[in-house]
Enzyme design. Structure first.
Site, PDB file in Angstrom:
ATOM      1  N   ASN A   7       0.860  -1.178   0.000  1.00 53.67           N
ATOM      2  CA  ASN A   7       0.000   0.000   0.000  1.00 53.67           C
ATOM      3  C   ASN A   7       0.899   1.231   0.000  1.00 53.67           C
ATOM      4  O   ASN A   7       1.465   1.599   1.037  1.00 53.67           O
ATOM      5  CB  ASN A   7      -0.917  -0.003   1.225  1.00 53.67           C
ATOM      6  CG  ASN A   7      -1.844   1.202   1.251  1.00 53.67           C
ATOM      7  OD1 ASN A   7      -1.943   1.941   0.275  1.00 53.67           O
ATOM      8  ND2 ASN A   7      -2.513   1.401   2.373  1.00 53.67           N
ATOM      9  N   LYS A   9       0.037   4.283  -0.501  1.00 48.58           N
ATOM     10  CA  LYS A   9      -0.674   5.444   0.060  1.00 48.58           C
ATOM     11  C   LYS A   9      -0.469   6.672  -0.841  1.00 48.58           C
ATOM     12  O   LYS A   9      -0.515   6.558  -2.052  1.00 48.58           O
ATOM     13  CB  LYS A   9      -0.253   5.658   1.512  1.00 48.58           C
ATOM     14  CG  LYS A   9      -0.451   4.393   2.355  1.00 48.58           C
ATOM     15  CD  LYS A   9      -0.347   4.624   3.834  1.00 48.58           C
ATOM     16  CE  LYS A   9      -0.556   3.314   4.578  1.00 48.58           C
ATOM     17  NZ  LYS A   9      -0.627   3.509   6.038  1.00 48.58           N
ATOM     18  N   HIS A  92     -10.150   0.891   4.201  1.00 52.26           N
ATOM     19  CA  HIS A  92      -8.925   1.157   4.957  1.00 52.26           C
ATOM     20  C   HIS A  92      -9.206   2.174   6.061  1.00 52.26           C
ATOM     21  O   HIS A  92     -10.008   3.096   5.906  1.00 52.26           O
ATOM     22  CB  HIS A  92      -7.829   1.676   4.028  1.00 52.26           C
ATOM     23  CG  HIS A  92      -6.471   1.675   4.651  1.00 52.26           C
ATOM     24  ND1 HIS A  92      -6.039   2.673   5.509  1.00 52.26           N
ATOM     25  CD2 HIS A  92      -5.452   0.789   4.577  1.00 52.26           C
ATOM     26  CE1 HIS A  92      -4.815   2.405   5.916  1.00 52.26           C
ATOM     27  NE2 HIS A  92      -4.431   1.265   5.371  1.00 52.26           N
ATOM     28  N   GLU A 156      -5.851  -4.889  10.167  1.00 57.28           N
ATOM     29  CA  GLU A 156      -4.836  -3.901  10.526  1.00 57.28           C
ATOM     30  C   GLU A 156      -5.265  -3.168  11.801  1.00 57.28           C
ATOM     31  O   GLU A 156      -6.107  -2.272  11.739  1.00 57.28           O
ATOM     32  CB  GLU A 156      -4.668  -2.860   9.410  1.00 57.28           C
ATOM     33  CG  GLU A 156      -4.043  -3.387   8.142  1.00 57.28           C
ATOM     34  CD  GLU A 156      -3.651  -2.235   7.216  1.00 57.28           C
ATOM     35  OE1 GLU A 156      -2.450  -2.045   6.989  1.00 57.28           O
ATOM     36  OE2 GLU A 156      -4.545  -1.523   6.749  1.00 57.28           O
ATOM     37  N   GLY A 162       2.042   2.272  10.947  1.00 62.65           N
ATOM     38  CA  GLY A 162       3.064   3.312  10.939  1.00 62.65           C
ATOM     39  C   GLY A 162       3.756   3.549  12.260  1.00 62.65           C
ATOM     40  O   GLY A 162       4.607   4.430  12.366  1.00 62.65           O
ATOM     41  N   SER A 192       2.809  -2.036  10.364  1.00 68.87           N
ATOM     42  CA  SER A 192       4.237  -2.105  10.697  1.00 68.87           C
ATOM     43  C   SER A 192       4.885  -3.429  10.291  1.00 68.87           C
ATOM     44  O   SER A 192       5.770  -3.947  10.984  1.00 68.87           O
ATOM     45  CB  SER A 192       4.451  -1.825  12.194  1.00 68.87           C
ATOM     46  OG  SER A 192       4.032  -0.521  12.526  1.00 68.87           O
TER      47      SER A 192
END
Length: 229
Positions: A7, A9, A92, A156, A162, A192
């Protein structure tokens, strides 16, 4: 078959994504998709490219549930079809958090793209203040047709994205078991993920959704190769 997804982003440009994809294509060799892995790269909307790579697929991070029309700032199915894209990410946490997508809007997207036979990566996950994870995930999956054969659920935990922190492997395994009990067939973990933890995570899941560690094509290729070994 394990699924390894990147991903990207809101990173990369239309020019740099071409370099990224060409480099990834070379690094992965010529038999990756036919092997034991399915690789998907999700660029940003402005950097979507034709899905014509032999070693991985291009997916869309988002799209509006229409063919086309007067929906400023969005792309519809027509764009995805023109690029031969068959993978889409829905739900998401950043779409939920920053753009106000609630379960109703997400369900509308899901049903539309399911009817179009798109391969859906459906993202779910709890924040750190949630105490009953099972009930929370059940609400996120409410009215979602989990029998859809082209569905992959990416778990997630929001607090992990992150942060460099991930749940204990046993905690991830418990969530996988919960999702299996709901009837989910394919479960990925995201949050992560990096080259040091990907192999252990993949031992109890159907793959991973990689964020920051996928922004460099060489780093992402190295993660893929960890699972291929």
């Amino acid at each position: 078959m394990k699924i390894i997804a990147a991903n990207l982003k809101a990173n990369h440009t239309p020019r740099s994504i071409i370099t990224y994809c060409n480099d990834l294509q070379t690094r992965l060799g010529f038999e990756m998709i036919q092997d034991k892995l399915e690789i998907i790269v999700f660029p940003n909307q402005a950097s979507l490219v034709d899905n014509n790579y032999s070693n991985f697929y291009i997916g869309a991070q988002n799209a509006y549930p229409v063919k086309n029309g007067a929906f400023t700032g969005e792309i519809g199915l027509e764009v995805l079809e023109s690029l031969h894209i068959k993978h889409i990410m829905i739900g998401h946490s950043e779409r939920r958090m920053y753009f106000g997508e609630d379960n109703t809007a997400i369900l509308q997207k899901y049903n539309f793209f399911m009817q179009e036979n798109m391969r859906i990566m459906f993202c779910i996950g709890e924040d750190s203040n949630v105490t009953n994870i099972k009930d929370f995930l059940a609400r996120q999956l409410d009215r979602i047709d989990i029998s859809y054969p082209l569905l992959t659920v990416a778990y997630e935990p929001v607090w992990s994205i992150g942060s460099g922190k991930i749940p204990d492997i046993n905690d991830i395994a418990q969530v996988v078991d919960i999702l299996r009990s709901f009837g989910v067939q394919k479960v990925l973990y995201g949050g992560s993920v990096n080259i040091a933890n990907v192999k252990e995570i993949c031992s109890i899941t159907d793959g991973v959704l990689v964020g920051g560690a996928s922004l460099n094509s060489g780093d992402f290729a190295n993660i893929v190769c960890q699972i291929r070994q």
